[in-house]
Write an enzyme that holds these catalytic residues in place. Structure first.
Site, mmCIF file in Angstrom:
data_model
loop_
_atom_site.group_PDB
_atom_site.id
_atom_site.type_symbol
_atom_site.label_atom_id
_atom_site.label_comp_id
_atom_site.label_asym_id
_atom_site.label_seq_id
_atom_site.Cartn_x
_atom_site.Cartn_y
_atom_site.Cartn_z
ATOM 1 N N SER A 7 0.845 -1.196 0.000
ATOM 2 C CA SER A 7 0.000 0.000 0.000
ATOM 3 C C SER A 7 0.874 1.237 0.000
ATOM 4 C CB SER A 7 -0.903 0.018 1.237
ATOM 5 O OG SER A 7 -1.410 1.328 1.412
ATOM 6 N N HIS A 32 -1.544 -1.480 -3.992
ATOM 7 C CA HIS A 32 -2.784 -1.120 -3.314
ATOM 8 C C HIS A 32 -2.861 0.397 -3.164
ATOM 9 C CE1 HIS A 32 -6.196 -2.105 -0.686
ATOM 10 N NE2 HIS A 32 -5.781 -1.120 0.097
ATOM 11 N N ASP A 34 -4.993 3.498 -1.683
ATOM 12 C CA ASP A 34 -6.008 3.860 -0.693
ATOM 13 C C ASP A 34 -6.573 5.236 -0.991
ATOM 14 O OD1 ASP A 34 -6.143 1.622 1.170
ATOM 15 O OD2 ASP A 34 -4.023 2.044 1.513
ATOM 16 N N MET A 36 -9.161 8.052 -0.006
ATOM 17 C CA MET A 36 -9.952 8.517 1.153
ATOM 18 C C MET A 36 -10.474 9.930 0.900
ATOM 19 S SD MET A 36 -7.579 7.183 4.259
ATOM 20 C CE MET A 36 -6.733 5.591 4.178
ATOM 21 N N HIS A 65 -8.745 0.871 -3.664
ATOM 22 C CA HIS A 65 -9.611 0.705 -2.492
ATOM 23 C C HIS A 65 -10.286 2.039 -2.185
ATOM 24 C CE1 HIS A 65 -9.645 -0.255 2.145
ATOM 25 N NE2 HIS A 65 -10.863 -0.201 1.624
ATOM 26 N N MET A 67 -12.372 4.381 -0.192
ATOM 27 C CA MET A 67 -12.978 4.663 1.116
ATOM 28 C C MET A 67 -13.621 6.036 1.009
ATOM 29 S SD MET A 67 -9.815 3.153 3.300
ATOM 30 C CE MET A 67 -8.760 3.246 1.872
ATOM 31 N N MET A 136 -11.391 -5.752 6.102
ATOM 32 C CA MET A 136 -10.545 -4.785 6.804
ATOM 33 C C MET A 136 -10.182 -5.360 8.169
ATOM 34 S SD MET A 136 -10.010 -2.165 4.875
ATOM 35 C CE MET A 136 -9.066 -1.277 6.117
ATOM 36 N N PHE A 142 -6.310 4.993 8.364
ATOM 37 C CA PHE A 142 -4.901 5.287 8.647
ATOM 38 C C PHE A 142 -4.032 4.039 8.556
ATOM 39 C CE2 PHE A 142 -7.546 8.392 10.739
ATOM 40 C CZ PHE A 142 -6.946 9.593 10.345
ATOM 41 N N GLY A 144 -0.640 1.894 9.801
ATOM 42 C CA GLY A 144 0.084 1.699 11.052
ATOM 43 C C GLY A 144 -0.757 1.313 12.248
ATOM 44 N N ASP A 174 -6.574 -6.398 4.771
ATOM 45 C CA ASP A 174 -5.954 -5.072 4.727
ATOM 46 C C ASP A 174 -5.934 -4.444 6.117
ATOM 47 O OD1 ASP A 174 -5.106 -2.514 4.070
ATOM 48 O OD2 ASP A 174 -6.890 -1.982 2.915
ATOM 49 N N GLY A 196 1.192 -1.901 4.217
ATOM 50 C CA GLY A 196 1.680 -0.534 4.046
ATOM 51 C C GLY A 196 2.932 -0.311 4.863
HETATM 52 C C1 DX5 Z 1 -6.253 1.684 5.911
HETATM 53 C C2 DX5 Z 1 -5.862 1.294 4.499
HETATM 54 C C3 DX5 Z 1 -4.745 0.327 4.425
HETATM 55 C C4 DX5 Z 1 -3.444 0.832 5.009
HETATM 56 C C5 DX5 Z 1 -2.744 -0.333 5.566
HETATM 57 O O1 DX5 Z 1 -7.431 2.396 5.857
HETATM 58 O O2 DX5 Z 1 -6.967 0.708 3.836
HETATM 59 O O3 DX5 Z 1 -4.546 -0.137 3.093
HETATM 60 O O4 DX5 Z 1 -2.594 1.433 4.064
HETATM 61 O O5 DX5 Z 1 -1.629 0.131 6.259
HETATM 62 P P1 DX5 Z 1 -0.880 -0.816 7.283
HETATM 63 O O6 DX5 Z 1 -0.381 -1.998 6.490
HETATM 64 O O7 DX5 Z 1 0.193 0.041 7.802
HETATM 65 O O8 DX5 Z 1 -1.888 -1.231 8.327
HETATM 66 ZN ZN ZN Z 2 -6.582 -0.244 1.835
#
Ligand code: DX5
Ligand code: ZN
Length: 217
Positions: A7, A32, A34, A36, A65, A67, A136, A142, A144, A174, A196
């Site tokens: 990601s 991937h 993201d 948002m 993805h 969101m 999810m 976010f 991390g 994810d 990510g």
């Molecule tokens: C969160 C995202 C993820 C995110 C994962 O809303 O959909 O794709 O980047 O990040 P890590 O792998 O750090 O949890």
């Molecule tokens: Zn994602």
């Protein structure tokens, strides 16, 4: 086959081309993305313009993805920008079937994502309309965050159902994937792992991609 989808949310956006090349050369198959909107989730990221810039520089499968609220309004823009798969959140849809069919009519693969409080049963009626279910394992918004093992029984139910029915649907997990949680996700039945921070915040992102690929082999 197991697929690793780094990601770019945790990449260096000033050096995005380099960060994408890095994971592609290491053997990742998907990227991937993201998306948002600050409404469905309390964070803002990138839109179609960035995907359009990424597209010509990579052969990676672009796993998009969304969101965002009202995803139907943006499907065409993401399709035109070069997304290969468009994944929408069940929580954002009044008429999931219509939106999934719209993605297919744009000749893109369709994914349906579930927040971590959803059960497998929520997605079951749509399995014949989609190419991928995204579970999810954190609340979207976010990078991390800590992996939530409570989603694993739902993933397992989904894998068992797919084995029984023979439906050709991928299972992606994810959020919070790392060396400790990746094996749990795979043994519950996921065949696509998004990561990510585990990749881009490590000292050697390429080695990390290879670690997950070997784990999967
Ligand atoms: C969160 C995202 C993820 C995110 C994962 O809303 O959909 O794709 O980047 O990040 P890590 O792998 O750090 O949890
Ligand atoms: Zn994602």
């Amino acid at each position: 086959m197991t697929i690793i989808a780094p990601s770019i949310l945790s990449a260096d956006f000033a050096r995005l081309g380099r960060d994408i090349e890095l994971v592609e050369q290491a053997g990742a198959q998907w990227l991937h993305l993201d998306i948002m909107d600050g409404h469905f989730v309390p964070n803002l990221t990138i839109g179609p313009a960035v995907i359009e810039s990424i597209r010509p520089g990579t052969k990676l499968f672009l796993d998009t993805h969304l969101m965002i609220k009202n995803p139907a309004d943006y499907l065409e823009a993401f399709a035109r920008a070069g997304a290969d798969l468009i994944c929408v959140h069940l929580e954002t849809l009044d008429n999931p079937r219509a939106v999934l069919r719209q993605i297919k009519s744009l000749r893109k693969k369709a994914g349906l994502a579930l927040n971590p409080d959803k059960k497998f049963a929520a997605v079951e009626p749509y399995l014949n309309e989609i190419d991928l279910v995204l579970f999810m394992s954190v609340w979207p918004g976010f990078a991390g965050q800590k992996f939530r093992p409570d989603i694993l029984p739902e993933v397992k139910k989904c894998r068992e159902h797919l084995a029984k029915t023979g439906l050709p649907v991928d299972i992606e997990i994810d959020g919070g994937i790392n060396r400790e949680t990746a094996p749990q996700a795979l043994s519950a039945g996921a065949n696509i792992l998004v990561a990510g921070s585990a990749i881009y915040r490590s000292a050697d992102p390429a080695a990390e991609v290879q670690y997950y690929l070997n784990l999967a082999a």
